[in-house]
Design a protein around this motif. Sequence first.
Motif, PDB file in Angstrom:
ATOM      1  N   LYS A  10      25.366 -39.038 -77.885  1.00  9.42           N
ATOM      2  CA  LYS A  10      24.475 -37.876 -77.867  1.00  9.42           C
ATOM      3  C   LYS A  10      23.010 -38.310 -77.891  1.00  9.42           C
ATOM      4  CE  LYS A  10      27.827 -34.736 -79.981  1.00  9.42           C
ATOM      5  NZ  LYS A  10      28.254 -34.057 -81.229  1.00  9.42           N
ATOM      6  N   ALA A  11      22.705 -39.347 -78.681  1.00 13.47           N
ATOM      7  CA  ALA A  11      21.339 -39.870 -78.716  1.00 13.47           C
ATOM      8  C   ALA A  11      20.965 -40.467 -77.355  1.00 13.47           C
ATOM      9  CB  ALA A  11      21.207 -40.929 -79.811  1.00 13.47           C
ATOM     10  N   SER A  12      21.923 -41.138 -76.709  1.00 13.36           N
ATOM     11  CA  SER A  12      21.684 -41.706 -75.385  1.00 13.36           C
ATOM     12  C   SER A  12      21.387 -40.591 -74.376  1.00 13.36           C
ATOM     13  CB  SER A  12      22.911 -42.513 -74.941  1.00 13.36           C
ATOM     14  OG  SER A  12      22.761 -42.962 -73.608  1.00 13.36           O
ATOM     15  N   TYR A  13      22.148 -39.507 -74.467  1.00 11.22           N
ATOM     16  CA  TYR A  13      21.922 -38.386 -73.556  1.00 11.22           C
ATOM     17  C   TYR A  13      20.525 -37.781 -73.758  1.00 11.22           C
ATOM     18  CZ  TYR A  13      22.420 -33.920 -71.185  1.00 11.22           C
ATOM     19  OH  TYR A  13      22.215 -32.854 -70.350  1.00 11.22           O
ATOM     20  N   ARG A  14      20.143 -37.600 -75.016  1.00 12.00           N
ATOM     21  CA  ARG A  14      18.817 -37.025 -75.291  1.00 12.00           C
ATOM     22  C   ARG A  14      17.704 -37.920 -74.761  1.00 12.00           C
ATOM     23  NH1 ARG A  14      21.414 -35.711 -80.233  1.00 12.00           N
ATOM     24  NH2 ARG A  14      20.482 -37.523 -81.260  1.00 12.00           N
ATOM     25  N   ALA A  15      17.856 -39.233 -74.949  1.00  9.75           N
ATOM     26  CA  ALA A  15      16.840 -40.163 -74.462  1.00  9.75           C
ATOM     27  C   ALA A  15      16.769 -40.138 -72.936  1.00  9.75           C
ATOM     28  CB  ALA A  15      17.152 -41.574 -74.956  1.00  9.75           C
ATOM     29  N   ALA A  16      17.921 -40.059 -72.289  1.00 13.92           N
ATOM     30  CA  ALA A  16      17.955 -39.996 -70.821  1.00 13.92           C
ATOM     31  C   ALA A  16      17.306 -38.717 -70.320  1.00 13.92           C
ATOM     32  CB  ALA A  16      19.402 -40.088 -70.337  1.00 13.92           C
ATOM     33  N   ARG A  17      17.582 -37.618 -71.021  1.00 11.82           N
ATOM     34  CA  ARG A  17      16.970 -36.333 -70.641  1.00 11.82           C
ATOM     35  C   ARG A  17      15.458 -36.393 -70.796  1.00 11.82           C
ATOM     36  NH1 ARG A  17      18.952 -31.871 -74.441  1.00 11.82           N
ATOM     37  NH2 ARG A  17      17.492 -33.003 -75.778  1.00 11.82           N
ATOM     38  N   ASP A  18      14.988 -36.995 -71.886  1.00 14.02           N
ATOM     39  CA  ASP A  18      13.545 -37.131 -72.104  1.00 14.02           C
ATOM     40  C   ASP A  18      12.895 -38.000 -71.028  1.00 14.02           C
ATOM     41  OD1 ASP A  18      13.729 -35.571 -74.358  1.00 14.02           O
ATOM     42  OD2 ASP A  18      13.766 -37.267 -75.763  1.00 14.02           O
ATOM     43  N   ALA A  19      13.684 -38.975 -70.517  1.00 15.42           N
ATOM     44  CA  ALA A  19      13.160 -39.861 -69.483  1.00 15.42           C
ATOM     45  C   ALA A  19      13.302 -39.267 -68.086  1.00 15.42           C
ATOM     46  CB  ALA A  19      13.882 -41.205 -69.538  1.00 15.42           C
ATOM     47  N   GLY A  20      14.014 -38.138 -67.981  1.00 15.25           N
ATOM     48  CA  GLY A  20      14.275 -37.550 -66.672  1.00 15.25           C
ATOM     49  C   GLY A  20      15.194 -38.406 -65.821  1.00 15.25           C
ATOM     50  N   ASP A  21      16.080 -39.153 -66.458  1.00 12.12           N
ATOM     51  CA  ASP A  21      16.971 -40.096 -65.776  1.00 12.12           C
ATOM     52  C   ASP A  21      18.360 -39.458 -65.651  1.00 12.12           C
ATOM     53  OD1 ASP A  21      18.611 -42.210 -64.981  1.00 12.12           O
ATOM     54  OD2 ASP A  21      17.466 -43.698 -66.108  1.00 12.12           O
ATOM     55  N   THR A  22      18.629 -38.835 -64.508  1.00 14.57           N
ATOM     56  CA  THR A  22      19.879 -38.097 -64.321  1.00 14.57           C
ATOM     57  C   THR A  22      21.097 -39.009 -64.376  1.00 14.57           C
ATOM     58  OG1 THR A  22      18.690 -36.508 -62.941  1.00 14.57           O
ATOM     59  CG2 THR A  22      21.091 -36.478 -62.805  1.00 14.57           C
ATOM     60  N   ALA A  23      20.987 -40.192 -63.792  1.00 16.55           N
ATOM     61  CA  ALA A  23      22.122 -41.122 -63.808  1.00 16.55           C
ATOM     62  C   ALA A  23      22.465 -41.540 -65.228  1.00 16.55           C
ATOM     63  CB  ALA A  23      21.810 -42.348 -62.956  1.00 16.55           C
TER      64      ALA A  23
END
Length: 346
Positions: free
Chosen positions: A71-84
């Motif tokens: 879940k933390a990884s998903y939040r960080a990816a969302r903050d980075a705008g990294d869809t993959a």
Amino acid sequence: MYGKAFAPEYQGALTTLSVNSSLVDVLAAGTERLAAAERAGEHAEAARSGLAVAEAHRRLGQVREADRAWKASYRAARDAGDTAAMAWALWSGGTLARQRGSFPLARRLLALAAELGEHAGDVVVRGYSLAGLAETGRIQGDYEAVGRLHEQLLAEARRRGEARHTVWALEGIAQMHRNAGAYDTAYALFEEAAEIAGRADDRRGHAWALRGLADIVSARDGDVERALVLLSEAETTCRTMNLSSALAYNHKMRGNVLYRAGRYAEARELYELALDEFGAMSEPRGEALARLGLAKSLARLGRDRAETAAELAELAGRLERIGLRHAREMVARAQKELGLDAEAAR
């Protein structure tokens, strides 16, 4: 045709990690890199290092930590705008949900991961997510629905020369054939999987293939000693790489082999060991299968019939609620084998 197996879930600064890296080492390296990325405010790197942390925790059976990490990884990816990276995090979460027996959640997360992977143009995470959906259906016993998807993913993996996914697909298809009683076909597929995994240095895939071969050798040929040798070889890999779940399934299969050979006291010990291991990692499917083997062993060792009947009935109800169709059928066969099907129908 096939190159060396690789681990696409180890990303960012962790791409140097091998598919055969000890999970303890993966967790240490991932945690260190994640902390550095968070200190530097590098959201994309935090997402990708956090994925390795989540997967290490999951495979070590540390489900709470794995749940927090993906879940933390998903939040960080969302903050980075990294869809993959978002897709990879959802794949990890969906895989964890399946491991915990939450099949509807697993399907939702994996379907979303496949969709995001396609939007991002990341064919690997899309493939892994579709494979996760296929495996979820297979574990539940819905072979008709996912058989074609397994075959499709096998063809794609062969075309791209991806050894790890080819091995996964072969093993899944082999397991469906084995459960349908087509032992010769299953053996050939497990044998091919073991060969490809060996050439590609995919030790995890090789260990699972050996487990499948041991099952066939035991069930079809009655060759107890060869089956135990295969399982011992696989166990060495499981211990070297800290593969907690695979090790527990190995012990459960060793119990199966001994039970079929009429060595019920030895089988009981292995089922008890596997039950403790599955319980420690909150893996309900493995726990239920170990309970089933233990109940059968105890029955053969003279346990009261009423107690056995009650436990099998309770286990059948639990598997029905979880949605494990094939495992539920295994309980029905056990009730018939032990002459308890009349009690179950009351």
